[in-house]
Design a protein around this motif. Sequence first.
Motif, short mmCIF file in Angstrom:
data_model
loop_
_atom_site.label_atom_id
_atom_site.label_comp_id
_atom_site.label_asym_id
_atom_site.label_seq_id
_atom_site.Cartn_x
_atom_site.Cartn_y
_atom_site.Cartn_z
N ALA A 226 0.86 -1.18 0.00
CA ALA A 226 0.00 0.00 0.00
C ALA A 226 0.90 1.24 0.00
O ALA A 226 1.74 1.39 0.88
N GLU A 227 0.71 2.08 -1.00
CA GLU A 227 1.52 3.29 -1.14
C GLU A 227 0.61 4.52 -1.08
O GLU A 227 -0.37 4.60 -1.82
N TRP A 228 0.96 5.47 -0.21
CA TRP A 228 0.24 6.73 -0.13
C TRP A 228 1.10 7.80 -0.78
O TRP A 228 2.30 7.89 -0.52
N VAL A 229 0.48 8.63 -1.62
CA VAL A 229 1.22 9.63 -2.40
C VAL A 229 0.68 11.02 -2.11
O VAL A 229 -0.53 11.25 -2.18
N SER A 230 1.58 11.95 -1.82
CA SER A 230 1.19 13.35 -1.66
C SER A 230 1.93 14.18 -2.70
O SER A 230 3.04 13.84 -3.12
N ASP A 231 1.29 15.27 -3.11
CA ASP A 231 1.89 16.18 -4.09
C ASP A 231 1.88 17.57 -3.47
O ASP A 231 0.82 18.14 -3.19
N HIS A 232 3.08 18.10 -3.20
CA HIS A 232 3.24 19.41 -2.58
C HIS A 232 2.41 19.52 -1.30
O HIS A 232 1.69 20.49 -1.08
N GLY A 233 2.51 18.49 -0.47
CA GLY A 233 1.89 18.50 0.84
C GLY A 233 0.46 18.06 0.91
O GLY A 233 -0.10 17.95 2.00
N GLU A 234 -0.15 17.76 -0.23
CA GLU A 234 -1.55 17.35 -0.26
C GLU A 234 -1.64 15.87 -0.64
O GLU A 234 -1.19 15.48 -1.71
N VAL A 235 -2.23 15.05 0.24
CA VAL A 235 -2.35 13.62 -0.05
C VAL A 235 -3.35 13.44 -1.19
O VAL A 235 -4.51 13.85 -1.09
N LYS A 236 -2.91 12.81 -2.27
CA LYS A 236 -3.74 12.68 -3.45
C LYS A 236 -4.41 11.33 -3.58
O LYS A 236 -5.54 11.22 -4.07
N GLU A 237 -3.72 10.27 -3.20
CA GLU A 237 -4.28 8.94 -3.39
C GLU A 237 -3.47 7.90 -2.65
O GLU A 237 -2.39 8.18 -2.10
N ALA A 238 -4.00 6.70 -2.66
CA ALA A 238 -3.23 5.52 -2.28
C ALA A 238 -3.27 4.57 -3.46
O ALA A 238 -4.19 4.63 -4.29
N ALA A 239 -2.30 3.71 -3.54
CA ALA A 239 -2.27 2.70 -4.61
C ALA A 239 -1.85 1.37 -4.01
O ALA A 239 -0.98 1.32 -3.13
N LEU A 240 -2.49 0.32 -4.47
CA LEU A 240 -2.16 -1.03 -4.04
C LEU A 240 -1.37 -1.71 -5.15
O LEU A 240 -1.82 -1.77 -6.30
N TRP A 241 -0.21 -2.24 -4.80
CA TRP A 241 0.69 -2.90 -5.76
C TRP A 241 0.78 -4.37 -5.40
O TRP A 241 1.03 -4.71 -4.24
N SER A 242 0.62 -5.23 -6.39
CA SER A 242 0.63 -6.68 -6.10
C SER A 242 1.61 -7.42 -7.01
O SER A 242 2.15 -6.87 -7.97
N GLY A 243 1.80 -8.70 -6.66
CA GLY A 243 2.70 -9.54 -7.44
C GLY A 243 4.13 -9.04 -7.35
O GLY A 243 4.59 -8.59 -6.30
#
Length: 399
Positions: A226-243
């Motif tokens: 599970a990866e959480w991503v912010s852009d210039h201090g604002e959390v934009k999304e999370a992404a789930l990576w598998s395999g």
Amino acid sequence: MRCVSSQTVAQSFAWLLTDDGQAVLSRAVEASAEPGYDELALQGELRRGTRPERVALAITQAELRRRATGKFGELAARMYFTPDGLEQATRLSVSTHRASRLQAAVTQSVVDLGCGIGGDLVAFARAGITTAGVDLDPLRVAMARANLAALELGGAVQEADATAVDSSPFDVAFADPARRSGAGRSFRVEDWTPPWSFVESLLRRDACVKVAPGIPHAIVPAGVEAEWVSDHGEVKEAALWSGRLATDARRATVIGDGGLATLTDADDPGTEIVGVGTLGGFLYEPDGAVIRAGLVTAVAAGVQGRLLDSKIAYVTSDEAYRSPFARSYRVLEEVPYREKQLRAALRARGIGTLTIKKRGVDGSPEQLRKRLDLHGEDEATLVLTRARGRGIALLVKPF
């Protein structure tokens, strides 16, 4: 009110791609950028040779392109959007990061299962990955094709049900489930389209699924990153990576003017090692992506610091650091926490302009600022939080 089908709108959009449509759109874009822009006057001008619904479509596109600049930068001037499609599209900086991860994993091909207006397709194609997308909405399919063509990128898009598509011929499957119910935006996975059951099945192969930042850690399947991503201090999304794409359990990625930085659970020694301690000379406010990922103690370790409180995301240290994962402050002094004494202390220091930051305490900063009723000439930043369970107030200075 007459219902206009998505197919009908898609047909009108096809006109926008003709020479006549492009001329009208170009004029709409030009006029909307002029000082004193008058939309009614522009409508009257364009309707002299074009049907009203086509004029409305061109003017809407001009406005959406202007709004899209914040997400897509200079690419927005050549792209096409719907209001919902623009709102749901991934910010280019974030989708570019995702495409870079796929590129680093030597991904040759990716299928976007629910591609919308094609924002992620654009990022994948720009990374040199063979790209295909499907969507149930004929208008979004047409726009995704047009966006790839307008940016001179390769890729195939077709109208199809994402849940019925065989993704096995592609190296990676990507999905961005719609997170809306009949009542509007929903944070319950049961309301997603495609449903959570589809997401779980997709995560049994090499896949990436974009999800809401508030996704509970507990529902992330075992072995999925599970990866959480912010852009210039604002959390934009999370992404789930598998395999093979999953390299850690939790990751926080921050994108800023200085580039991109990432932190994972491998960097986290845990609360037992970092500990909770006394206030030092410096205070660190972890980025929202770090907090969502549960990696605050990793930030503490990185600044040779400790937590102020076991339940609050502030870190303190005796050392000064600049970290991409936290805002840094020098602690000037501790002031009274109770409001009456706090007001007196701030007035005595001649403070009139006050930035208030708070975590773990009740109340609205705006309402407190009004009650304090300060009129001095100096500026200050006040932090209201808790340390070892007690309320504290700190005057700090960003550095």
